[in-house]
Design an enzyme around this catalytic site. Structure first.
Site, PDB file in Angstrom:
ATOM      1  CG  ASN A  11      35.088  47.157  48.312  1.00  0.00           C
ATOM      2  OD1 ASN A  11      35.738  48.102  48.758  1.00  0.00           O
ATOM      3  ND2 ASN A  11      35.305  46.633  47.104  1.00  0.00           N
ATOM      4  CE  LYS A  13      33.128  48.544  44.567  1.00  0.00           C
ATOM      5  NZ  LYS A  13      32.904  48.098  43.220  1.00  0.00           N
ATOM      6  CG  HIS A  95      37.882  44.489  44.251  1.00  0.00           C
ATOM      7  ND1 HIS A  95      37.519  45.067  43.052  1.00  0.00           N
ATOM      8  CD2 HIS A  95      36.733  44.308  44.947  1.00  0.00           C
ATOM      9  CE1 HIS A  95      36.205  45.247  43.048  1.00  0.00           C
ATOM     10  NE2 HIS A  95      35.699  44.779  44.183  1.00  0.00           N
ATOM     11  CD  GLU A  97      36.052  48.040  41.467  1.00  0.00           C
ATOM     12  OE1 GLU A  97      36.416  48.564  42.531  1.00  0.00           O
ATOM     13  OE2 GLU A  97      34.854  47.808  41.197  1.00  0.00           O
ATOM     14  CD  GLU A 167      33.671  40.967  44.662  1.00  0.00           C
ATOM     15  OE1 GLU A 167      32.743  41.404  45.344  1.00  0.00           O
ATOM     16  OE2 GLU A 167      34.623  41.666  44.289  1.00  0.00           O
ATOM     17  N   GLY A 173      29.039  46.193  40.261  1.00  0.00           N
ATOM     18  CA  GLY A 173      28.635  47.581  40.036  1.00  0.00           C
ATOM     19  C   GLY A 173      27.752  47.771  38.812  1.00  0.00           C
ATOM     20  CB  SER A 212      24.777  43.662  41.274  1.00  0.00           C
ATOM     21  OG  SER A 212      25.529  44.500  40.401  1.00  0.00           O
TER      22      SER A 212
HETATM   23  C1  PEP Z   1      32.564  44.890  44.959  1.00  0.00           C
HETATM   24  O1  PEP Z   1      33.080  45.945  44.652  1.00  0.00           O
HETATM   25  O2  PEP Z   1      33.235  44.048  45.528  1.00  0.00           O
HETATM   26  C2  PEP Z   1      31.158  44.687  44.615  1.00  0.00           C
HETATM   27  C3  PEP Z   1      30.680  43.487  44.735  1.00  0.00           C
HETATM   28  O3  PEP Z   1      30.451  45.789  44.183  1.00  0.00           O
HETATM   29  P1  PEP Z   1      28.862  45.850  43.896  1.00  0.00           P
HETATM   30  O4  PEP Z   1      28.182  45.193  45.074  1.00  0.00           O
HETATM   31  O5  PEP Z   1      28.565  47.308  43.805  1.00  0.00           O
HETATM   32  O6  PEP Z   1      28.619  45.105  42.626  1.00  0.00           O
END
Ligand code: PEP
Length: 250
Positions: A11, A13, A95, A97, A167, A173, A212
């Site tokens: 992803n 983003k 997601h 976000e 997630e 992040g 992460s």
């Molecule tokens: C994501 O945005 O779906 C995500 C898992 O980000 P990160 O790996 O940076 O935590």
């Protein structure tokens, strides 16, 4: 046990200039041999066309980061799943976000997943709890409610054809990943929830972990019984770290 091909999704983003997106996609396609794992890259909307051109004829699939519930019409700023289907095979929906910034509800996320399926895309439907929910011991019930909304929107036949990404919001992040055991507990609960009404779908459903994930911790998640792959944010922005994660899934 059902044969679930692992899936590693990047992803990107709202990152990367066009030339960087094209270069990154090219490096990943060059480094991926194409067997044993499905790989999908999800660039920002404007880079879907140039990245699709780079990925054409390679085993790396293309995904979008969101879609509309609608097919066409007066929906300014939205992009329909049918439009995406001309370029993509996957789309991320729900997601955290988008749930946070665009007030997306469980119901809307379910509708997006259903619209994506109807247009021939595979939705990667995201679920996950905030830290206060986890600290209150309610992570599993919170996520089950999110999964129920998605499962009821896509129906008994659709649920086997979607991908769910667990997630935890506090891990995205932040560099603070969930332990593989904690992630596996929630992912196993998601599978059990789907299996309770549809055992076949529960066995077939691919469930990813995201938060992460990186080249160092990927193998530990992928060694669990129920985690079938990873949704990767930050570590998907560099070809070498992303390809190491892909290798851990083979
Ligand atoms: C994501 O945005 O779906 C995500 C898992 O980000 P990160 O790996 O940076 O935590």
């Amino acid at each position: 046990m059902a044969d679930r091909t692992p899936l590693i999704a990047g992803n990107w983003k709202m990152n990367l200039e066009e030339w960087q997106a094209v270069e990154l996609a090219g490096s990943i396609a060059d480094g991926f041999k194409g067997t044993g794992v499905d790989v999908v890259l999800c660039p920002p909307f404007p880079w879907l066309v140039p990245v699709a051109a780079v990925l054409q004829g390679t085993p790396v699939a293309l995904g979008a980061q969101d879609c509309s519930t609608e097919t066409a019409g007066a929906y300014t700023g939205q992009v329909s799943p049918a439009m995406l289907n001309a370029l993509c095979s996957y789309v991320i929906v729900g997601h955290s976000e988008r749930r946070r910034d665009c007030c997306e509800s469980n119901e809307l996320v379910g509708q997006k997943a259903n619209a994506a399926l109807a247009a021939g895309l595979t939705p990667i439907a995201c679920v996950g709890e905030a830290l206060d929910i986890r600290d209150a011991g309610q992570a599993i019930s919170w996520v089950e409610e999110q999964v129920d909304a998605i499962a009821s929107a896509v129906g008994a036949e659709g649920v086997a054809r979607i991908v769910i990404a667990y997630e935890p919001i506090w891990a995205i992040g932040t560099g603070r990943s969930a332990t593989p055991d904690d992630a596996e507990d929630v992912v196993a609960a998601i599978r059990a929830r789907v299996s309770a009404t549809n055992a076949t779908a529960g066995a077939q459903l691919r469930i990813l972990y995201g938060g992460s994930a990186n080249a160092e911790n990927a193998a530990a998640y992928l060694a669990t019984a129920n985690i079938d792959g990873l949704l990767v944010g930050g570590a998907s922005l560099k070809a070498d770290s992303f390809l190491e994660i892909v290798s851990a899934a083979i």
